[in-house]
Write a protein that holds these residues in place. Structure first.
Motif, PDB file in Angstrom:
ATOM      1  N   SER A  53       0.886  -1.269  -0.002  1.00 27.98           N
ATOM      2  CA  SER A  53      -0.040  -0.055  -0.091  1.00 27.98           C
ATOM      3  C   SER A  53       0.805   1.343   0.034  1.00 27.98           C
ATOM      4  N   THR A  99      -7.577  10.072  -2.416  1.00 28.93           N
ATOM      5  CA  THR A  99      -8.243   8.985  -2.806  1.00 28.93           C
ATOM      6  C   THR A  99      -7.885   8.596  -4.225  1.00 28.93           C
ATOM      7  N   GLN A 103      -5.668   5.060  -4.930  1.00 32.83           N
ATOM      8  CA  GLN A 103      -6.187   3.922  -5.620  1.00 32.83           C
ATOM      9  C   GLN A 103      -5.303   3.584  -7.064  1.00 32.83           C
ATOM     10  N   ALA A 150     -12.028   0.121  11.430  1.00 30.69           N
ATOM     11  CA  ALA A 150     -11.782   0.745  10.182  1.00 30.69           C
ATOM     12  C   ALA A 150     -11.130  -0.185   9.227  1.00 30.69           C
ATOM     13  N   GLN A 152     -12.741  -2.282   7.384  1.00 23.62           N
ATOM     14  CA  GLN A 152     -13.583  -2.520   6.172  1.00 23.62           C
ATOM     15  C   GLN A 152     -13.100  -2.102   4.807  1.00 23.62           C
ATOM     16  N   LYS A 153     -12.637  -0.909   4.852  1.00 24.11           N
ATOM     17  CA  LYS A 153     -12.000  -0.333   3.632  1.00 24.11           C
ATOM     18  C   LYS A 153     -11.057  -1.140   3.282  1.00 24.11           C
ATOM     19  N   ASP A 154     -10.042  -1.560   3.871  1.00 25.28           N
ATOM     20  CA  ASP A 154      -8.913  -2.217   3.575  1.00 25.28           C
ATOM     21  C   ASP A 154      -9.460  -3.651   2.844  1.00 25.28           C
ATOM     22  N   ALA A 156     -12.298  -4.263   1.319  1.00 27.00           N
ATOM     23  CA  ALA A 156     -13.011  -3.943   0.305  1.00 27.00           C
ATOM     24  C   ALA A 156     -12.163  -3.917  -0.922  1.00 27.00           C
ATOM     25  N   VAL A 157     -10.603  -3.335  -0.660  1.00 31.28           N
ATOM     26  CA  VAL A 157      -9.897  -3.070  -1.533  1.00 31.28           C
ATOM     27  C   VAL A 157      -9.431  -4.524  -2.099  1.00 31.28           C
ATOM     28  N   GLN A 160     -11.736  -6.381  -4.129  1.00 29.97           N
ATOM     29  CA  GLN A 160     -11.727  -5.712  -5.633  1.00 29.97           C
ATOM     30  C   GLN A 160     -10.471  -6.377  -6.232  1.00 29.97           C
TER      31      GLN A 160
END
Length: 419
Positions: A53, A99, A103, A150, A152-154, A156-157, A160
């Motif tokens: 990341s 953002t 990405q 916190a 869930q964002k990671d 989700a990536v 994906q």
């Protein structure tokens, strides 16, 4: 074709391997007496595509302020070393803390890192390299519930991008790392990345260098590179303190020192030497030691298992090329190994090391050609040089061989900074 590779770390040696395999006459030049004596020597030992990341992310500037205020800070700035170059690099990094950039940069990093892991699988099939390698994943360990909240964002990536992962509660973490049962009151859960690996980069590079020599690669060690000589849009030779070496093609794999060599040629590489520290400790009690890699997310410290040793790496320090090792910089890495794995290793016998990670503002390495038709770059990998090493080397070797790379080259070259 004669190829001169500038730099004898894992990136340079891996590039030599792929080029020698394709039939080129390769020479590796390095100022040290042995390969992998600088950044590749004492890194954290993680081969972690799943942990790839960008440092530049939304909210990071505010987080960095908080980190610096911690007693055991994972990030610090040496104010004595601040200069114009440092401030310029920091401003470029801050410009990536949004953002959209995050990405884009993460997708580029993962493209190289995932490919590199595939290359590790292939090279293990081909060569019997002894480097304390383990394929047991990475466990990100969370001490606080808000870190879980916190997550869930990671996740989700990861979903994906199709990266295998497992969100674990406390007991799930202990099942994968039994020694954590001794400190179950210290953490609340974790995220496991089963595709990640570990290994001693120094051992790997040394073993691969021996394989290179068997293919005819020449290693010019104890040799200082002074400058490259250009003529009519091409590099014709490299001037060293041992004389001049002519070649048909040149590859710069000098990590943090790449910008100094490239600048006289009109190539501005936005690479900064982020200082990191590690401890290497002999294991005393196997039952209390980790099995793979634990990343303590609170302190940003990695605890990695080798065969009979533990490597603990962490801390990001903005200090230019200062290689001093103040005892106080051991604080966070000393704390984590003793807090999470008490009794596992002999801290009194720890080897304390520091190195410079060649970090770009977008955390993506700089790979491929330049405005000079026979000069190529393999540098700027930051904290992920070991993770991205084989993939980067094969990618650059394919470009030199006029072969279509196995991965999309979009956004990986120096041209992204001049668009």
């Amino acid at each position: 074709m004669k190829v001169a590779i500038l730099g004898g770390g894992v990136l340079g040696v891996a590039t030599a391997w792929y080029l020698a395999k394709s039939g080129h006459e390769v020479t590796v030049i390095d100022r040290q007496a042995h390969v992998a004596e600088e950044t590749s020597h004492g890194n954290a030992g993680m081969i972690s595509p799943g942990y790839s990341s960008p440092w530049a992310a939304p909210g990071v500037p505010f987080k960095a302020i908080g980190w610096m205020m911690q007693d055991l800070s994972p990030f610090m700035i040496n104010m004595k070393e601040l200069d114009g170059y440092t401030l310029s690099w920091m401003s470029k990094m801050l410009a990536n803390c949004n953002t959209k950039s995050y990405q884009t940069n993460k997708s580029r990093m993962l493209r190289v890192a995932e490919y590199s892991r595939d290359c590790f699988v292939e090279i293990r099939k081909e060569l019997n390299l002894a480097y304390d390698g383990r394929q047991k994943g990475t466990l990100q360990l969370f001490r606080k519930q808000k870190q879980i909240d916190a997550l869930q964002k990671d996740i989700a990536v990861l979903k994906q991008l199709g990266i295998p992962h497992q969100a674990l509660d406390m007991q799930g973490c202990i099942e994968h790392e039994p020694a954590l049962a001794n400190v179950r009151d210290k953490f609340v859960g974790g995220l496991r990345l089963p595709g990640d690996e570990t290994g001693d980069c120094y051992k790997f590079t040394s073993e691969l260098a021996a394989q290179c020599e068997a293919l005819g690669v020449t290693f010019m060690l104890n040799t200082n590179i002074e400058h490259l000589v250009e003529s009519n849009g091409k590099i014709v030779s490299v001037k060293t303190d041992k004389g001049v070496l002519k070649a048909d093609t040149f590859v710069c794999a000098l990590g943090s020192y790449s910008p100094k060599l490239m600048k006289p040629l009109g190539l501005e590489l936005p690479i900064y030497p982020i200082k990191g520290y590690s401890l290497t400790l002999p294991i005393e009690d196997e039952s209390r030691a980790p099995q793979s890699t634990i990343m303590d997310e609170t302190y940003k410290v990695a605890v990695t298992r080798f065969e009979d040793r533990i490597r603990v790496g962490g801390t990001a320090e903005i200090a230019s090329f200062n290689l001093e090792r103040p005892v106080k910089r051991r604080a966070s890495i000393d704390f984590v190994i003793q807090d999470m794995f008490p009794g596992a290793a002999d801290v009194a016998k720890a080897e304390f090391w520091c190195g410079l990670r060649p970090m770009t503002p977008d955390s993506t390495p700089i790979l491929g050609g330049t405005k000079y038709s026979n000069l190529y770059l393999n540098t700027g990998h930051g904290t992920l040089g070991w993770t991205m090493s084989l993939g980067s080397a094969k990618f650059v070797a394919d470009i030199i061989n006029n072969k279509q790379p196995d991965i999309d080259p979009e956004g990986l070259s120096i041209e992204r900074y001049y668009g």
